[in-house]
Design a protein around this motif. Structure first.
Motif, PDB file in Angstrom:
ATOM      1  N   ASN A 137       0.817  -1.207   0.000  1.00 17.62           N
ATOM      2  CA  ASN A 137       0.000   0.000   0.000  1.00 17.62           C
ATOM      3  C   ASN A 137       0.853   1.260   0.000  1.00 17.62           C
ATOM      4  O   ASN A 137       1.841   1.355   0.743  1.00 17.62           O
ATOM      5  CB  ASN A 137      -0.924   0.030   1.216  1.00 17.62           C
ATOM      6  N   LEU A 138       0.437   2.221  -0.790  1.00 18.13           N
ATOM      7  CA  LEU A 138       1.092   3.521  -0.784  1.00 18.13           C
ATOM      8  C   LEU A 138       0.512   4.419   0.305  1.00 18.13           C
ATOM      9  O   LEU A 138       1.212   5.247   0.871  1.00 18.13           O
ATOM     10  CB  LEU A 138       0.935   4.197  -2.153  1.00 18.13           C
ATOM     11  N   ARG A 139      -0.760   4.237   0.579  1.00 20.93           N
ATOM     12  CA  ARG A 139      -1.428   5.035   1.604  1.00 20.93           C
ATOM     13  C   ARG A 139      -1.971   4.130   2.700  1.00 20.93           C
ATOM     14  O   ARG A 139      -1.887   2.907   2.608  1.00 20.93           O
ATOM     15  CB  ARG A 139      -2.560   5.863   0.978  1.00 20.93           C
ATOM     16  N   ALA A 140      -2.551   4.737   3.726  1.00 22.20           N
ATOM     17  CA  ALA A 140      -3.042   3.976   4.873  1.00 22.20           C
ATOM     18  C   ALA A 140      -4.152   3.013   4.450  1.00 22.20           C
ATOM     19  O   ALA A 140      -4.844   3.205   3.454  1.00 22.20           O
ATOM     20  CB  ALA A 140      -3.559   4.929   5.953  1.00 22.20           C
ATOM     21  N   GLU A 141      -4.312   1.970   5.257  1.00 22.47           N
ATOM     22  CA  GLU A 141      -5.245   0.880   4.951  1.00 22.47           C
ATOM     23  C   GLU A 141      -6.688   1.362   4.840  1.00 22.47           C
ATOM     24  O   GLU A 141      -7.128   2.255   5.552  1.00 22.47           O
ATOM     25  CB  GLU A 141      -5.164  -0.170   6.061  1.00 22.47           C
ATOM     26  N   SER A 142      -7.411   0.699   3.946  1.00 17.79           N
ATOM     27  CA  SER A 142      -8.868   0.831   3.893  1.00 17.79           C
ATOM     28  C   SER A 142      -9.408  -0.452   3.274  1.00 17.79           C
ATOM     29  O   SER A 142      -8.650  -1.216   2.655  1.00 17.79           O
ATOM     30  CB  SER A 142      -9.287   2.051   3.061  1.00 17.79           C
ATOM     31  N   PRO A 143     -10.708  -0.733   3.412  1.00 13.97           N
ATOM     32  CA  PRO A 143     -11.275  -1.928   2.771  1.00 13.97           C
ATOM     33  C   PRO A 143     -11.061  -1.952   1.266  1.00 13.97           C
ATOM     34  O   PRO A 143     -11.106  -3.017   0.652  1.00 13.97           O
ATOM     35  CB  PRO A 143     -12.766  -1.825   3.123  1.00 13.97           C
ATOM     36  N   ARG A 144     -10.813  -0.788   0.667  1.00  9.58           N
ATOM     37  CA  ARG A 144     -10.564  -0.720  -0.779  1.00  9.58           C
ATOM     38  C   ARG A 144      -9.395  -1.616  -1.191  1.00  9.58           C
ATOM     39  O   ARG A 144      -9.420  -2.227  -2.272  1.00  9.58           O
ATOM     40  CB  ARG A 144     -10.273   0.738  -1.178  1.00  9.58           C
TER      41      ARG A 144
END
Length: 528
Positions: free
Chosen positions: A325-332
């Motif tokens: 991931n480049l950015r913080a976690e999400s369900p996406r």
């Protein structure tokens, strides 16, 4: 230590030109090359190359049959050392520590740690590795998976430097991306240290693919829609990453004075004085959310961790997908992975089950991925919720044990069922306030209760966490290549282990199993 000291390529004809013309006579590159092996360093080795008179292709020494791997014509590794480095990385020992030990043992000065490290990556990139990422028990399409994020598996990255794309649908060519990473690793043997590598692969929203085995994914086009996370505030990212102010200040104290001074200027703070003075001023200013976010992005400067999907077979679990991931976690992140699979698992176990189901179903409203009951095990009526709370509700999924003959559209290849559920792992069931989420508990399913190890991801992360000290200090492309490679060899070892275990069990069962009521079964070692 009996390697030859004159290294010539065995090629005599050009393999690129149609008529295969004869190559020119060998030309000396250097007579100061070194062969680095487990036994020490052989100095004053001569390396040569040949040139095609028509296309001018350079053919250099790369003869693995000699037990050697040529990195840059100046440093040549023995294959034994390459394999030794691989085994050590599997056991969470960095390449630099291995070389430190060999130097102390042999009392010989080795080449720089970075050179040997890049030479090893060069070796791995040129090795024919399939990266299948599958389990010997589940095949390529597991019906049950466990998913989680390893937040500490990061590489240095200033998210603010990433540019949001225009007219981009989030589709990535997985083979093209990983081939470009391979090319970067290989090209390091052709460009002098310190020079800019034109084949480097920087992080980008438009070219940053996960890895999913080619038999597991639908096609070479996979999803990564992280650019749509841009609207999420950096303060939310900081919260998700669990970075406290004290931890951020600890990281700040490790930076060079020039970095801290530059950050003070960016925050409109007096940039004169000692490091301690600068950090003290920043600390006061960080009480402002705007300054905190700016310090977080600049100093923490890390990616969003690894999103991983595994099968849940106890000790013998295997990784099926990994995303950096480049950015913080999400369900996406997990929705992208699952929607890229050829056969979506029937049961997914995840910390934020309700959010994953809602997000994924919104992404594909015309053909809901998680159904029935939005991925719950039963219709969310008051009676069912109460029965689930009392422990009296049981939802049988017999197709987990024996494939059903399905007439439904798009059934799973292994189970024959087209139902898809999202459940909470045992340790996160209490995190939700919605009573309907009681219908997402593993223990409601007799076929899962007792054998499903929902903590396999945590066990995998606990193992990988021992490698963070060197993985987190790598450049982004090096980090993802190394992580994928370590995971591949881990999977291969797990498959060998499970295959031997299955073979041993089969032999023992045929020879020692006593069938009959009341009879005792003991192994040759006496274990009942």
């Amino acid at each position: 230590m009996d390697h030859q000291k004159q290294l010539f390529s065995c090629e005599t004809l050009c393999q690129v030109c149609p008529e295969h013309p004869k190559l020119d006579e060998a030309v000396l590159i250097t007579n100061k090359a070194r062969i680095v092996s487990m036994m020490g360093v052989i100095e004053n080795v001569s390396t040569h190359h040949r040139l095609c008179p028509q296309c001018h292709m350079v053919c250099r020494y790369q003869e693995w049959t000699d037990g050697l791997h040529n990195f840059d014509n100046h440093v040549v590794l023995s294959l034994e050392l390459c394999l030794f480095l691989r085994e050590n990385l599997q056991n969470r020992v960095s390449a630099s520590r291995v070389i430190d030990s060999l130097e102390g043992l042999r009392r010989v000065k080795f080449p720089s740690r970075d050179t040997i490290f890049h030479a090893y990556f060069h070796f791995e990139a040129l090795t024919d590795t399939d990266y299948m990422y599958s389990c010997i028990n589940c095949g390529f399409h597991p019906p049950v998976v466990v998913m989680d994020l390893h937040r500490k598996g990061v590489f240095k990255l200033a998210v603010s430097d990433l540019k949001a794309p225009e007219d981009f649908n989030g589709e990535h060519d997985i083979e093209g991306f990983w081939n470009s990473v391979h090319v970067e690793m290989i090209s390091r043997g052709f460009f002098p240290s310190g020079t800019k590598n034109p084949f480097s692969v920087p992080p980008s929203y438009t070219s940053w693919a996960p890895w999913i085995g080619n038999e597991t994914r639908t096609s070479d086009i996979v999803l990564n829609t992280e650019f749509q996370k841009v609207g999420i505030s950096s303060s939310h990212e900081a919260k998700l990453s669990g970075v406290t102010e004290d931890r951020l200040l600890d990281e700040l104290a490790k930076q060079k004075v020039g970095v801290v001074r530059k950050l003070c200027k960016a925050c409109n703070i007096d940039s004169k004085g000692s490091r301690f003075d600068l950090i003290t001023r920043l600390r006061e200013k960080m009480k402002s959310r705007q300054t905190y976010d700016k310090v977080f992005q600049s100093i923490w400067g890390a990616s969003g961790g690894w999103s991983v999907i595994l099968c849940p077979h106890g000790i013998v679990y295997s990784v099926y997908s990994v995303r950096f991931n480049l950015r913080a976690e999400s369900p996406r992140d997990f929705a992208d992975l699952l929607l890229s699979w050829k056969h979506m698992p029937n049961v997914c176990v995840y910390d934020f089950a309700r959010s994953l189901a809602a997000h994924t179903n919104l992404r594909v409203p015309d053909k809901l991925p998680f159904h029935p009951h939005e991925g719950r095990l039963a219709e969310p009526t008051e009676e069912n919720v109460k029965a689930a709370q009392d422990g009296s509700l049981k939802v049988n999924l017999p197709w987990l044990h024996e494939r059903m003959d399905s007439v439904n559209e798009d059934p799973h290849l292994v189970t024959g069922s087209s139902d898809h559920y999202v459940l909470y792992d045992r340790f996160h069931e209490g995190n939700t306030k919605d009573p309907k989420d009681k219908l997402r508990r593993i223990q409601l399913v007799p076929e899962l209760k007792g054998w499903l190890n929902s903590q396999v991801v945590e066990q995998f992360f606990a193992n990988m966490r021992k490698s963070n000290y060197f993985l987190s200090n790598m450049s982004p492309s090096t980090h993802v290549f190394m992580m994928r490679n370590i995971t591949h060899h881990y999977n291969s070892y797990q498959q060998e282990t499970s295959g031997e275990a299955a073979k041993t069990w089969s032999t023992w069962k045929d020879q020692y199993l006593i069938v009959g009521t009341g009879s005792s079964c003991r192994s040759p070692t006496g274990v009942q």
